[in-house]
Enzyme design. Structure first.
Site, PDB file in Angstrom:
ATOM      1  N   ASP A 247       1.100  -1.185   0.097  1.00 48.50           N
ATOM      2  CA  ASP A 247       0.245  -0.146  -0.053  1.00 48.50           C
ATOM      3  C   ASP A 247       0.758   1.021  -0.082  1.00 48.50           C
ATOM      4  OD1 ASP A 247      -1.878   1.907   0.264  1.00 48.50           O
ATOM      5  OD2 ASP A 247      -2.737   1.019   2.199  1.00 48.50           O
ATOM      6  N   ASP A 258      -4.130   6.982  -3.733  1.00 51.11           N
ATOM      7  CA  ASP A 258      -4.013   5.734  -2.654  1.00 51.11           C
ATOM      8  C   ASP A 258      -4.510   4.841  -3.145  1.00 51.11           C
ATOM      9  OD1 ASP A 258      -4.084   4.540  -0.142  1.00 51.11           O
ATOM     10  OD2 ASP A 258      -5.588   5.522   0.895  1.00 51.11           O
ATOM     11  N   HIS A 327     -12.127   5.733   2.351  1.00 55.39           N
ATOM     12  CA  HIS A 327     -12.350   7.198   3.034  1.00 55.39           C
ATOM     13  C   HIS A 327     -12.223   8.362   1.758  1.00 55.39           C
ATOM     14  CE1 HIS A 327      -7.969   7.207   2.370  1.00 55.39           C
ATOM     15  NE2 HIS A 327      -8.194   5.930   2.834  1.00 55.39           N
ATOM     16  N   HIS A 335      -7.088  11.437   4.929  1.00 59.58           N
ATOM     17  CA  HIS A 335      -8.503  11.323   5.503  1.00 59.58           C
ATOM     18  C   HIS A 335      -9.220  12.394   5.546  1.00 59.58           C
ATOM     19  CE1 HIS A 335      -6.569   7.235   7.184  1.00 59.58           C
ATOM     20  NE2 HIS A 335      -7.124   7.288   6.117  1.00 59.58           N
ATOM     21  N   GLU A 455      -7.091  -1.760  -3.233  1.00 56.97           N
ATOM     22  CA  GLU A 455      -7.783  -0.278  -3.165  1.00 56.97           C
ATOM     23  C   GLU A 455      -7.515   0.401  -4.306  1.00 56.97           C
ATOM     24  OE1 GLU A 455      -6.692   3.406  -0.051  1.00 56.97           O
ATOM     25  OE2 GLU A 455      -5.288   1.816  -0.441  1.00 56.97           O
TER      26      GLU A 455
END
Length: 474
Positions: A247, A258, A327, A335, A455
């Site tokens: 990640d 992200d 998020h 975030h 993700e």
């Protein structure tokens, strides 16, 4: 002495006779006599001229020879350029640079080293996967957004922002493709992270807070789901039976990508990875303008729990980790306030036009709940913190280092080491105690369990939904 036949002549006599004849001939021809006098005069004038020139003649001859040498060197340089030889003159070097520019657009090297901005010199970067928004609850299609002139104008007004996301996303795609080509069991986690980050810094063309890494490289293993990156001296080695979540993030002008994927070597985990990838794609498909966040979470849970995985003769239902979620993303803020749950029962807040989201899902063979565990490595300055008075000089210094190098982006202890900082742990703890910096320790499920993650970053543009980090791999 009497001679018989013809007379014998000695050389002296022959020369004498010839000379007499030449004299007689010259005297008999007045025109030739004049020419002879002229030649004598010109010779005399030449010798007199040389005597008069003296040193000036030598200077003139030297100047001519230098000019000749210079001309010959110039001709050699020009011929050397045509043959591809290195020229010594500055003019030759300039011409060589011009020929290099004419060689065509740059292509990526192997391993990647050319910054993305140089691969696309016109400043227009590849668009991600564009999708139509889902229909509203009353069944009305969202296709009108694509053809709406008003929405198109709004979309074009933010083109610079979308382009920053696309540049960061292209860097992410190329870095992860490179990492997948060499990651293997036996490498230390520190080596994996440092090689990945080195490549990422080159491709994003790191430039202070304008371009760089958005947060530390997560490489959480097995039951650890998130927020693990090795600190200095960590001896952990990647093994064949490990499940590793990679990640990492990139950013241009604070526009963060992200994006994460899971690496395994043992095919027994394939079903676990398939479940999580399908759940993430489901969340992306459901996301859209005016969609409730809780509805996205419910769809994700339904898909993930439909999968089972058999490990070492035992069957496990794949569970979503209910206290981890996606998020919203803001500028320089990973975030940004809204959370996208991966189970039902979340908040009923709606997604809005112009929002940017990280849609991420975590699947586990354990309890489906994570807790803080192991040494902390991730830290981030509190985005909303105001001025806090600090008395200790070392604490002030560390805060200045964080502000100058990371701002409100996340960082790790390895990055402080890289900047030459040392003996900073107490100062870092003080900043955490003051609420200026927040620690983000590793998040782990039950020991012996396995977790996976996928993700993507999506842009809710006025005209369509763009999965900006989508690639050929996932």
């Amino acid at each position: 002495m009497q001679r018989s036949g013809m007379e014998l002549l000695f050389p002296e006599d022959e020369a004498h006779v010839n000379g007499d004849r030449a004299t007689e001939h010259a005297e008999s021809d007045p025109a030739k006599k004049k020419k002879k006098k002229k030649r004598k005069k010109s010779k005399a004038a030449g010798s007199a001229g040389q005597a008069e020139l003296g040193e000036d003649g030598v200077v003139e001859d030297t100047r001519k020879s230098l000019e000749q040498q210079s001309l010959e060197e110039r001709e050699r340089d020009e011929s050397g350029l045509e043959d591809g030889d290195d020229g010594d003159s500055s003019a030759g070097k300039k011409k060589k640079k011009k020929t290099k520019k004419k060689s065509g657009p740059k292509t990526q090297t192997d391993p990647p080293s050319v910054p993305i901005c140089e691969l696309y010199p016109n400043g227009v970067f590849p668009v991600g996967e564009e999708c139509e928004y889902p229909s509203s609850q009353d069944g009305q299609s969202a296709a009108w957004r694509t053809s709406s002139e008003e929405k198109r104008v709004l979309d074009e007004a933010r083109e610079d922002m979308w382009n920053d996301f696309r540049q960061a996303a292209e860097a992410h795609r190329q870095v992860r493709q490179y990492v997948k080509s060499w990651i293997k069991p036996g490498l230390t986690m520190i080596d994996i992270c440092e090689r990945l980050e080195e490549c990422s810094r080159r491709l994003i063309k790191e430039n202070g807070l304008k371009a760089g890494l958005a947060f530390p490289t997560g490489c959480s293993l097995n039951n650890c789901a998130a927020h693990y990156t090795p600190n200095a001296g960590d001896p952990t080695v990647l093994k064949y039976d490990d499940v590793c979540k990679i990640d990492f993030g990139t950013h241009i002008n604070g526009r963060i990508i992200d994006c994460a994927f899971t690496v395994t070597f043992n095919p027994k985990y394939d079903r676990l990875l398939e479940a999580v990838k399908d759940a993430t794609d489901t969340g992306i498909k459901c996301a859209g303008i005016d969609v409730r966040l809780c509805d996205v979470g419910e769809a994700i849970q339904e898909v993930m729990e439909s999968y089972e995985v058999e490990l070492d003769g035992k069957t496990y239902q794949v569970k979503p980790i209910r206290n981890l979620n996606g998020h919203s993303i803001g500028q320089y803020r990973i975030h940004a306030g809204k959370t996208v749950p991966i189970v039902k029962g979340g908040e009923a807040t709606r997604m809005e036009e112009g929002d940017v989201y990280a849609i991420e899902t975590f699947g586990s063979t354990g309890k489906g709940v994570v807790h803080d565990d192991m040494d902390c490595s991730h830290y981030m300055k509190n985005f909303d913190v105001g001025h806090v008075p600090i008395r200790l000089p070392r604490v002030k210094h560390l805060l200045n280092v964080v502000n100058e190098n990371f701002g409100t982006l996340a960082f790790c202890r390895r990055w402080l080491d890289r900047l030459g900082e040392s003996k900073y742990l107490m100062a870092l703890k003080n900043l955490c105690d003051l609420g200026i910096i927040d620690p983000y320790p590793p998040l782990c499920d039950a020991k012996g369990s396995y977790t996976a993650q996928y993700e993507h970053t999506i842009l809710l543009r006025p005209t369509c939904k763009e999965v900006v980090s989508r690639g050929d791999d996932y």
